[in-house]
Motif scaffolding. Structure first.
Motif, PDB file in Angstrom:
ATOM      1  N   ARG A 308      39.851   1.769  34.880  1.00 55.19           N
ATOM      2  CA  ARG A 308      39.134   2.834  35.585  1.00 55.19           C
ATOM      3  C   ARG A 308      38.651   3.928  34.638  1.00 55.19           C
ATOM      4  NH1 ARG A 308      42.674   5.525  39.539  1.00 55.19           N
ATOM      5  NH2 ARG A 308      40.744   6.686  39.868  1.00 55.19           N
ATOM      6  N   GLY A 309      38.910   3.782  33.354  1.00 57.91           N
ATOM      7  CA  GLY A 309      38.459   4.777  32.388  1.00 57.91           C
ATOM      8  C   GLY A 309      39.353   5.991  32.264  1.00 57.91           C
ATOM      9  N   VAL A 310      40.589   5.897  32.760  1.00 56.68           N
ATOM     10  CA  VAL A 310      41.544   7.001  32.653  1.00 56.68           C
ATOM     11  C   VAL A 310      42.310   6.851  31.341  1.00 56.68           C
ATOM     12  CG1 VAL A 310      43.550   8.133  33.676  1.00 56.68           C
ATOM     13  CG2 VAL A 310      41.771   7.163  35.148  1.00 56.68           C
ATOM     14  N   ALA A 311      42.279   7.870  30.512  1.00 52.08           N
ATOM     15  CA  ALA A 311      43.021   7.856  29.249  1.00 52.08           C
ATOM     16  C   ALA A 311      44.472   8.234  29.513  1.00 52.08           C
ATOM     17  CB  ALA A 311      42.391   8.824  28.246  1.00 52.08           C
ATOM     18  N   VAL A 312      45.392   7.442  28.971  1.00 55.32           N
ATOM     19  CA  VAL A 312      46.817   7.712  29.139  1.00 55.32           C
ATOM     20  C   VAL A 312      47.467   7.805  27.770  1.00 55.32           C
ATOM     21  CG1 VAL A 312      48.998   6.948  30.151  1.00 55.32           C
ATOM     22  CG2 VAL A 312      46.836   6.442  31.324  1.00 55.32           C
ATOM     23  N   LEU A 313      47.945   8.998  27.435  1.00 50.78           N
ATOM     24  CA  LEU A 313      48.733   9.157  26.216  1.00 50.78           C
ATOM     25  C   LEU A 313      50.168   8.774  26.541  1.00 50.78           C
ATOM     26  CD1 LEU A 313      47.467  12.466  24.586  1.00 50.78           C
ATOM     27  CD2 LEU A 313      47.466  10.199  23.551  1.00 50.78           C
ATOM     28  N   PRO A 314      50.741   7.809  25.837  1.00 44.26           N
ATOM     29  CA  PRO A 314      52.077   7.333  26.201  1.00 44.26           C
ATOM     30  C   PRO A 314      53.160   8.340  25.876  1.00 44.26           C
ATOM     31  CG  PRO A 314      51.352   6.296  24.176  1.00 44.26           C
ATOM     32  CD  PRO A 314      50.175   7.068  24.697  1.00 44.26           C
ATOM     33  N   ASP A 315      54.297   8.137  26.505  1.00 44.87           N
ATOM     34  CA  ASP A 315      55.428   9.043  26.355  1.00 44.87           C
ATOM     35  C   ASP A 315      55.858   9.218  24.907  1.00 44.87           C
ATOM     36  OD1 ASP A 315      56.166   6.403  26.253  1.00 44.87           O
ATOM     37  OD2 ASP A 315      57.825   6.565  27.658  1.00 44.87           O
ATOM     38  N   PHE A 316      55.937   8.124  24.163  1.00 44.62           N
ATOM     39  CA  PHE A 316      56.495   8.228  22.825  1.00 44.62           C
ATOM     40  C   PHE A 316      55.562   8.948  21.850  1.00 44.62           C
ATOM     41  CE2 PHE A 316      54.538   4.026  23.129  1.00 44.62           C
ATOM     42  CZ  PHE A 316      53.778   3.939  21.973  1.00 44.62           C
ATOM     43  N   VAL A 317      54.342   9.221  22.274  1.00 42.78           N
ATOM     44  CA  VAL A 317      53.468  10.118  21.529  1.00 42.78           C
ATOM     45  C   VAL A 317      53.618  11.540  22.073  1.00 42.78           C
ATOM     46  CG1 VAL A 317      51.080  10.718  20.973  1.00 42.78           C
ATOM     47  CG2 VAL A 317      51.806   8.328  20.933  1.00 42.78           C
ATOM     48  N   ALA A 318      53.357  11.704  23.366  1.00 43.68           N
ATOM     49  CA  ALA A 318      53.280  13.048  23.945  1.00 43.68           C
ATOM     50  C   ALA A 318      54.598  13.801  23.885  1.00 43.68           C
ATOM     51  CB  ALA A 318      52.797  12.960  25.391  1.00 43.68           C
ATOM     52  N   ASN A 319      55.712  13.118  24.154  1.00 44.06           N
ATOM     53  CA  ASN A 319      56.988  13.842  24.190  1.00 44.06           C
ATOM     54  C   ASN A 319      57.795  13.680  22.906  1.00 44.06           C
ATOM     55  OD1 ASN A 319      58.412  11.404  24.286  1.00 44.06           O
ATOM     56  ND2 ASN A 319      58.820  11.497  26.477  1.00 44.06           N
ATOM     57  N   GLY A 320      57.137  13.225  21.850  1.00 45.55           N
ATOM     58  CA  GLY A 320      57.847  12.976  20.602  1.00 45.55           C
ATOM     59  C   GLY A 320      58.122  14.197  19.765  1.00 45.55           C
ATOM     60  N   GLY A 321      57.630  15.355  20.186  1.00 49.89           N
ATOM     61  CA  GLY A 321      57.748  16.544  19.354  1.00 49.89           C
ATOM     62  C   GLY A 321      59.172  16.967  19.066  1.00 49.89           C
ATOM     63  N   ALA A 322      60.045  16.886  20.066  1.00 51.58           N
ATOM     64  CA  ALA A 322      61.422  17.335  19.862  1.00 51.58           C
ATOM     65  C   ALA A 322      62.150  16.443  18.862  1.00 51.58           C
ATOM     66  CB  ALA A 322      62.166  17.381  21.190  1.00 51.58           C
ATOM     67  N   ALA A 323      61.990  15.128  19.011  1.00 56.55           N
ATOM     68  CA  ALA A 323      62.644  14.207  18.076  1.00 56.55           C
ATOM     69  C   ALA A 323      62.090  14.378  16.674  1.00 56.55           C
ATOM     70  CB  ALA A 323      62.461  12.771  18.549  1.00 56.55           C
ATOM     71  N   ALA A 324      60.763  14.489  16.562  1.00 53.84           N
ATOM     72  CA  ALA A 324      60.159  14.657  15.241  1.00 53.84           C
ATOM     73  C   ALA A 324      60.638  15.947  14.590  1.00 53.84           C
ATOM     74  CB  ALA A 324      58.640  14.648  15.362  1.00 53.84           C
ATOM     75  N   TRP A 325      60.669  17.036  15.364  1.00 48.17           N
ATOM     76  CA  TRP A 325      61.118  18.319  14.823  1.00 48.17           C
ATOM     77  C   TRP A 325      62.566  18.239  14.341  1.00 48.17           C
ATOM     78  CZ3 TRP A 325      64.996  21.095  17.482  1.00 48.17           C
ATOM     79  CH2 TRP A 325      65.366  22.285  16.854  1.00 48.17           C
ATOM     80  N   ALA A 326      63.432  17.579  15.101  1.00 51.03           N
ATOM     81  CA  ALA A 326      64.832  17.461  14.695  1.00 51.03           C
ATOM     82  C   ALA A 326      64.940  16.761  13.338  1.00 51.03           C
ATOM     83  CB  ALA A 326      65.630  16.708  15.753  1.00 51.03           C
ATOM     84  N   TRP A 327      64.174  15.689  13.165  1.00 52.08           N
ATOM     85  CA  TRP A 327      64.230  14.973  11.893  1.00 52.08           C
ATOM     86  C   TRP A 327      63.550  15.749  10.775  1.00 52.08           C
ATOM     87  CZ3 TRP A 327      67.252  11.068  10.508  1.00 52.08           C
ATOM     88  CH2 TRP A 327      67.951  10.429  11.536  1.00 52.08           C
ATOM     89  N   TRP A 328      62.472  16.459  11.075  1.00 51.35           N
ATOM     90  CA  TRP A 328      61.868  17.327  10.046  1.00 51.35           C
ATOM     91  C   TRP A 328      62.876  18.383   9.591  1.00 51.35           C
ATOM     92  CZ3 TRP A 328      57.039  18.158  13.583  1.00 51.35           C
ATOM     93  CH2 TRP A 328      56.225  17.024  13.528  1.00 51.35           C
ATOM     94  N   THR A 329      63.682  18.873  10.538  1.00 52.88           N
ATOM     95  CA  THR A 329      64.729  19.841  10.187  1.00 52.88           C
ATOM     96  C   THR A 329      65.775  19.191   9.284  1.00 52.88           C
ATOM     97  OG1 THR A 329      64.385  21.027  12.282  1.00 52.88           O
ATOM     98  CG2 THR A 329      66.457  21.413  11.131  1.00 52.88           C
ATOM     99  N   LEU A 330      66.197  17.975   9.626  1.00 52.88           N
ATOM    100  CA  LEU A 330      67.175  17.270   8.806  1.00 52.88           C
ATOM    101  C   LEU A 330      66.634  16.985   7.407  1.00 52.88           C
ATOM    102  CD1 LEU A 330      68.424  14.795  11.537  1.00 52.88           C
ATOM    103  CD2 LEU A 330      69.885  16.433  10.330  1.00 52.88           C
ATOM    104  N   TYR A 331      65.345  16.657   7.331  1.00 52.09           N
ATOM    105  CA  TYR A 331      64.737  16.358   6.035  1.00 52.09           C
ATOM    106  C   TYR A 331      64.349  17.617   5.254  1.00 52.09           C
ATOM    107  CZ  TYR A 331      64.144  11.556   7.800  1.00 52.09           C
ATOM    108  OH  TYR A 331      64.346  10.296   8.299  1.00 52.09           O
ATOM    109  N   GLY A 332      64.495  18.780   5.890  1.00 48.55           N
ATOM    110  CA  GLY A 332      64.147  20.029   5.224  1.00 48.55           C
ATOM    111  C   GLY A 332      62.654  20.282   5.149  1.00 48.55           C
ATOM    112  N   GLU A 333      61.882  19.677   6.052  1.00 51.33           N
ATOM    113  CA  GLU A 333      60.425  19.816   6.033  1.00 51.33           C
ATOM    114  C   GLU A 333      59.927  20.997   6.851  1.00 51.33           C
ATOM    115  OE1 GLU A 333      58.783  16.071   7.191  1.00 51.33           O
ATOM    116  OE2 GLU A 333      59.601  15.017   5.446  1.00 51.33           O
ATOM    117  N   VAL A 334      60.799  21.596   7.672  1.00 51.15           N
ATOM    118  CA  VAL A 334      60.461  22.819   8.399  1.00 51.15           C
ATOM    119  C   VAL A 334      61.611  23.800   8.264  1.00 51.15           C
ATOM    120  CG1 VAL A 334      58.923  21.719  10.095  1.00 51.15           C
ATOM    121  CG2 VAL A 334      61.376  21.895  10.576  1.00 51.15           C
TER     122      VAL A 334
END
Length: 396
Positions: A308-334
């Motif tokens: 139908r032409g509806v764009a769907v951004l999947p969960d593991f992209v859209a809600n990935g910010g918290a997990a990514a931030w936690a690992w960036w913190t562990l890696y010392g990148e933020v």
């Protein structure tokens, strides 16, 4: 066509000896001998659900170029029950070998990061990122830095409870831009108003998106000229419900199922899994869906929406910010500050969303399949580097 999912590395089923509630842990795969994924609590949680979520965590790590695998925990219990914390504590004790060695977990539906870390501390596991922290050359210093990041204030709330929703809002802005909609004249409905849904609505509003509807378990609150998101947050209970007595007379109250049929530019499902099905997908009018909830749509529904032409951004992209931030913190990148976290997440999310939607349009596949292809590409690179003798990325 999407590849068939592989069998997970490990499935564990637990029975609480006091309440007889069932709990589950699934390790989908390990990369560098470690996996990441939150722990949720909700009535009706199943092993199949947790397995799907663990697979999604592997995809999330890959799409954000985190060299770790995916895992997930789930407990079939009511998080509002008086003894819910005790059930969680017994679950953590039972999963201790995994949580001490290879499973890095965090908050999810029904479980706050604060409660989870309290339970971990009581179990002698430091905090929920324990399996990563113990790999540091200086675990005590890493624990102090991570604790600072996890307790720093962001808009009056601890940063972990805000960064995920900030990431969803940034994904939505990127998605709106990609489909040719100006975020500052766009309208949105958010389904679910807990930690993720509430922070998503807040940051959407700050980006100029008009949030016209918010749905909780009691129904949909709708105001065509836009809701006062901050007022809705002030009226929110600890369980994500909005006190109707605090809602203005100009706000309509509709049945909850009406959330997905509104004539808006953006829908953000931020509550339970599998909320969008082939039965209700035909009622969707929005051209963009940004999946804050884990697995909010069935695969068949996503395929129907693509047609139908509806764009769907999947969960593991859209809600990935918290997990990514936690690992960036562990890696010392933020740094352990909201400004540092939000700046990196905004830049990373914009690039990822642009690539996912470009691949989706180019190849005529769902956003999920496009993002999975990107994630697999990145994981193939991780595997090749490790096979060639490269050490795992260091925790600092």
């Amino acid at each position: 066509m999407a590849a068939e999912p592989q069998e997970p590395l490990l499935r564990v089923t637990w029975t609480d000896p006091v309440t007889f509630a069932r709990g589950y842990c699934v390790v989908d795969r390990l990369v560098g001998d470690i996996a990441t994924g939150g722990t949720r609590m909700r009535p009706g949680c199943t092993l199949t659900e947790v397995e799907d979520l663990a697979r999604g965590m592997t995809a999330k790590a890959g799409v954000f170029e985190l060299p770790v695998g995916g895992a997930k925990g789930g407990i079939d219990y009511d998080p509002s029950a008086p003894d819910a914390r005790d059930v969680l504590a017994r679950f953590v004790a039972a999963m201790r070998p995994l949580l001490n060695d290879c499973w890095v977990t965090a908050e999810d539906l029904g479980i706050s990061q604060t409660m989870l870390d309290e339970v971990f501390a009581e179990a002698g596991l430091g905090m929920s990122l324990n399996a990563a922290i113990v790999r540091s050359a200086n675990p005590d210093a890493t624990l102090r830095r991570v604790r600072e990041a996890f307790t720093v204030d962001a808009d009056g709330v601890a940063l972990p409870d805000m960064v995920g929703g900030f990431g969803v809002a940034e994904a939505a802005v990127g998605g709106l831009n990609a489909i040719g909609r100006d975020p500052e004249v766009s309208r949105a409905v958010v389904q679910g108003f807990g930690s993720m849904g509430g922070s998503t609505a807040r940051y959407l509003a700050r980006r100029g998106v008009c949030v016209v509807g918010i749905a909780d378990r009691h129904g949909l609150l709708l105001r065509e000229d836009g809701l006062d998101v901050e007022a809705m947050l002030a009226a929110r209970t600890p369980f994500g419900d909005i006190d109707r007595a605090a809602v203005g007379a100009d706000v309509k109250e509709l049945p909850g199922a009406e959330w997905l049929a509104q004539d808006v530019d953006l829908l953000v499902p931020a509550a339970v899994s599998y909320a969008i099905t082939t039965e209700n997908a035909p009622f969707i009018k929005a051209p963009l869906i940004v999946s804050a909830a884990n697995v909010p749509a069935t695969p068949d529904a996503e395929a129907m929406l693509l047609d139908r032409g509806v764009a769907v951004l999947p969960d593991f992209v859209a809600n990935g910010g918290a997990a990514a931030w936690a690992w960036w913190t562990l890696y010392g990148e933020v740094d352990p500050t909201p400004d540092s976290a939000f700046a990196k997440l905004a830049a990373e999310m914009a690039a990822i969303v642009a690539e996912v939607l470009a691949v989706s349009e180019r190849d005529g596949v769902t956003g999920r399949d496009a993002a999975l292809a990107i994630s697999r590409r990145n994981h193939d690179r991780f595997d090749a580097e490790l096979d060639a003798g490269a050490p795992p990325k260091p925790i600092v």
